[in-house]
Scaffold this active site. Structure first.
Site, short mmCIF file in Angstrom:
data_model
loop_
_atom_site.label_atom_id
_atom_site.label_comp_id
_atom_site.label_asym_id
_atom_site.label_seq_id
_atom_site.Cartn_x
_atom_site.Cartn_y
_atom_site.Cartn_z
N LEU A 36 8.91 -18.43 50.64
CA LEU A 36 7.77 -17.61 51.04
C LEU A 36 6.48 -17.97 50.31
O LEU A 36 5.43 -17.42 50.63
CB LEU A 36 8.09 -16.13 50.82
CG LEU A 36 9.21 -15.55 51.69
CD1 LEU A 36 9.38 -14.06 51.44
CD2 LEU A 36 8.95 -15.81 53.17
N ALA A 59 10.26 -9.37 48.74
CA ALA A 59 9.18 -9.05 47.80
C ALA A 59 9.53 -9.57 46.42
O ALA A 59 10.71 -9.75 46.08
CB ALA A 59 8.96 -7.54 47.72
N TYR A 60 8.51 -9.83 45.63
CA TYR A 60 8.68 -10.11 44.19
C TYR A 60 8.60 -8.74 43.53
O TYR A 60 7.53 -8.14 43.46
CB TYR A 60 7.59 -11.04 43.69
CG TYR A 60 7.83 -11.59 42.30
CD1 TYR A 60 8.10 -12.94 42.12
CD2 TYR A 60 7.81 -10.77 41.18
CE1 TYR A 60 8.34 -13.46 40.85
CE2 TYR A 60 8.05 -11.27 39.92
CZ TYR A 60 8.30 -12.62 39.75
OH TYR A 60 8.55 -13.12 38.49
N THR A 61 9.73 -8.23 43.04
CA THR A 61 9.79 -6.84 42.61
C THR A 61 9.93 -6.64 41.10
O THR A 61 9.92 -5.50 40.64
CB THR A 61 10.98 -6.13 43.29
OG1 THR A 61 12.19 -6.83 42.97
CG2 THR A 61 10.79 -6.09 44.80
N TYR A 124 2.11 -6.58 40.21
CA TYR A 124 3.03 -6.27 41.30
C TYR A 124 2.38 -5.30 42.29
O TYR A 124 2.38 -5.54 43.50
CB TYR A 124 4.32 -5.67 40.74
CG TYR A 124 5.15 -4.96 41.77
CD1 TYR A 124 5.85 -5.67 42.75
CD2 TYR A 124 5.24 -3.56 41.78
CE1 TYR A 124 6.61 -5.01 43.71
CE2 TYR A 124 6.00 -2.90 42.73
CZ TYR A 124 6.69 -3.62 43.69
OH TYR A 124 7.43 -2.96 44.64
N LYS A 128 1.09 -5.97 46.26
CA LYS A 128 1.66 -5.20 47.37
C LYS A 128 0.55 -4.51 48.15
O LYS A 128 0.61 -4.43 49.39
CB LYS A 128 2.66 -4.16 46.84
CG LYS A 128 3.94 -4.75 46.26
CD LYS A 128 4.75 -5.50 47.30
CE LYS A 128 5.39 -4.59 48.31
NZ LYS A 128 6.23 -5.34 49.28
N TRP A 149 11.82 4.00 44.32
CA TRP A 149 13.03 4.05 43.49
C TRP A 149 14.26 3.66 44.29
O TRP A 149 15.28 4.37 44.31
CB TRP A 149 13.19 5.45 42.89
CG TRP A 149 12.18 5.79 41.83
CD1 TRP A 149 10.95 5.22 41.64
CD2 TRP A 149 12.30 6.82 40.83
NE1 TRP A 149 10.30 5.82 40.60
CE2 TRP A 149 11.10 6.80 40.08
CE3 TRP A 149 13.28 7.74 40.51
CZ2 TRP A 149 10.88 7.67 39.01
CZ3 TRP A 149 13.06 8.62 39.45
CH2 TRP A 149 11.88 8.58 38.71
#
Length: 288
Positions: A36, A59-61, A124, A128, A149
């Site tokens: 990605l 996603a990069y979380t 982060y 987003k 969460w």
């Protein structure tokens, strides 16, 4: 309907795959077959699959690691959704994209609704937020779904980390001044399953989706401990294994929003989603 699912091996992607696989022609994408951070790979995959719907669960979380990997975080969380939105617009198909409660700063005492101003406080969260805006600018037919969460079949989420700590039978600390709504990936997947057949022009936009109720991280962890005792998976002690501490005492690179409770009224009324209390959803997860 042919669906292209990005992030299929993450905890949310796995839940979506299980929920959608029997009803749709599902094409699964993961880090191994589509990087990605490389625009051309995203475009080539979409061109090859020619989907009727794109779902982005990638996603990069890692909130702390993102601070030291800002270029990669931006590419995955901000740039990739923009590319997906542009390709979806060219193909005249919708995009479902997942975002986070971290786009808010946590200073509001009341519930956050979709129209509240965002104020991201970390790399982060900022990426987003940028990803959300890129989708809105490039594609009319989109669903941006903010949740909070998340936990599911993945060892990197809060629930699994707490279970692992409890099984060590030693005391450990959990913050008691960070508040949110624990949300099962299974619940998210069930909700998406109900939403897909009802996608219409006037229903696209941004929504909040999480299980009912809210709690602190400490109370969340304490509930897990109590349930594991009831299930006979850990023994009973005279005192809890969990020690409450403030976020200031907890060593972390990035400060999290302290109080973000998302209001899911809009999505409940629009798509008639069936909601459960976070305790009921978690209890079912722990029994599985």
């Amino acid at each position: 309907m042919k669906i292209l699912l990005f992030g299929s091996r993450g905890q949310l992607g796995q839940a979506l795959s299980q929920a959608l696989n029997d009803l749709y022609e599902l094409h699964l994408s993961h880090r191994g077959d589509c990087d990605l951070t490389v625009t051309s790979q995203i475009e080539m995959l979409i061109n090859r699959v020619k989907p009727d719907l794109i779902i982005n669960a990638a996603a990069y979380t890692n909130v702390d690691a993102a601070e030291n990997n800002q270029a990669e975080t931006f590419a995955i969380n901000a740039k990739a959704p923009e590319i997906m939105a542009k390709k979806a617009s060219m193909l005249n198909i919708p995009l479902i994209h997942f975002s986070t409660d971290y786009v808010f700063d946590g200073l509001k005492e009341d519930l956050y609704v979709e129209t509240d101003l965002t104020n991201p406080q970390s790399c982060y969260a900022r990426t987003k937020c940028i990803g959300e805006e890129a989708i809105r600018l490039n594609l009319k037919n989109h669903l941006i779904i903010r949740t909070s969460w998340l936990y599911g079949n993945n060892t990197q989420n809060f629930v699994y980390k707490i279970i692992h700590q409890l099984l060590q039978n030693k005391t450990f600390s959990v913050v008691n001044d960070e508040w949110g709504s624990p949300t099962s990936t299974s619940f998210i997947a069930r909700s998406i399953l109900k939403m897909i057949p009802n996608l219409k022009d006037d229903l696209f936009g941004t929504y909040h989706l999480n299980n009912c109720g809210n709690t602190s991280r400490y109370e969340f962890a304490s509930f897990i401990e109590e349930e594991l005792i009831q299930l006979g998976k850990i023994g009973t002690l005279k005192t809890s294994r969990i020690i409450p501490i403030s976020f200031r005492e907890y060593q972390t690179i990035v400060e999290r929003p302290s109080h973000v409770i998302l209001d899911s009224t809009k999505i409940k009324n629009t798509f008639m989603i069936e909601f459960k209390l976070w305790q009921d959803e978690l209890r079912h997860f722990l029994k599985a």
